[in-house]
Design an enzyme around this catalytic site. Structure first.
Site: not given
Length: 155
Positions: A22, A69, A118
């Site tokens: 999670h 989530d 990035y």
């Protein structure tokens, strides 16, 4: 062969998605993204490949087995178009449809500036490189939890 598993999800990808906890993040990126060099810095340490597959199709496959989530505002994020943060190229609109379908509701992407993307990708659990040739087919998804039904309620 496994039943009810998207055939795009190979053993390496299934293992990585299962191993994630999670709050861990997975990157799905296009063919222009520096997937190999970025993936070397992730938790997994190597790139996972879905060559010949579009980014939206990879999003569909991953979200068919991975919950997003629900404890964060933006569990789905996209790389911003340089110079036009509000632009939504076709590849991102198509991926948005896949996210909404997987969630059964509208869940708009948050946008991340290219260089910040990035940096975030390097901290991800893993990177899945696709064969997507359109630019900006790059996304980050935060894994949620799949709650099991309460068996005590059945007794």
């Amino acid at each position: 062969m496994l039943k009810n598993i998207d055939p795009l999800l190979n053993a390496d990808i299934l293992h990585a998605l299962c191993a994630m906890g999670h709050g861990d993040e997975v990157v799905i990126c296009d063919a222009n993204f520096p997937a190999d060099s970025v993936a070397r810095q992730t938790v997994l340490g190597r790139v996972l490949r879905l060559d010949g597959v579009s980014s939206p199709r990879a999003v569909r496959a991953v979200l068919s087995v991975m919950p997003l989530d629900t404890f964060v505002d933006h569990p789905a994020e996209r790389m911003e178009v340089v110079g036009d943060a509000s632009a939504l190229p076709a590849v991102q609109r198509e991926a948005q449809q896949e996210v909404d379908a997987a969630e059964g509701r509208a869940l708009p992407f948050a946008s991340i500036e290219r260089f910040e993307f990035y940096t975030r990708a390097k901290a991800a659990y893993c990177v899945i490189a696709t064969g997507e040739t359109r630019g900006y087919g790059c996304f980050i998804f935060k894994k949620g939890v799949q709650l099991a039904p309460d068996v005590s309620e059945k007794n």
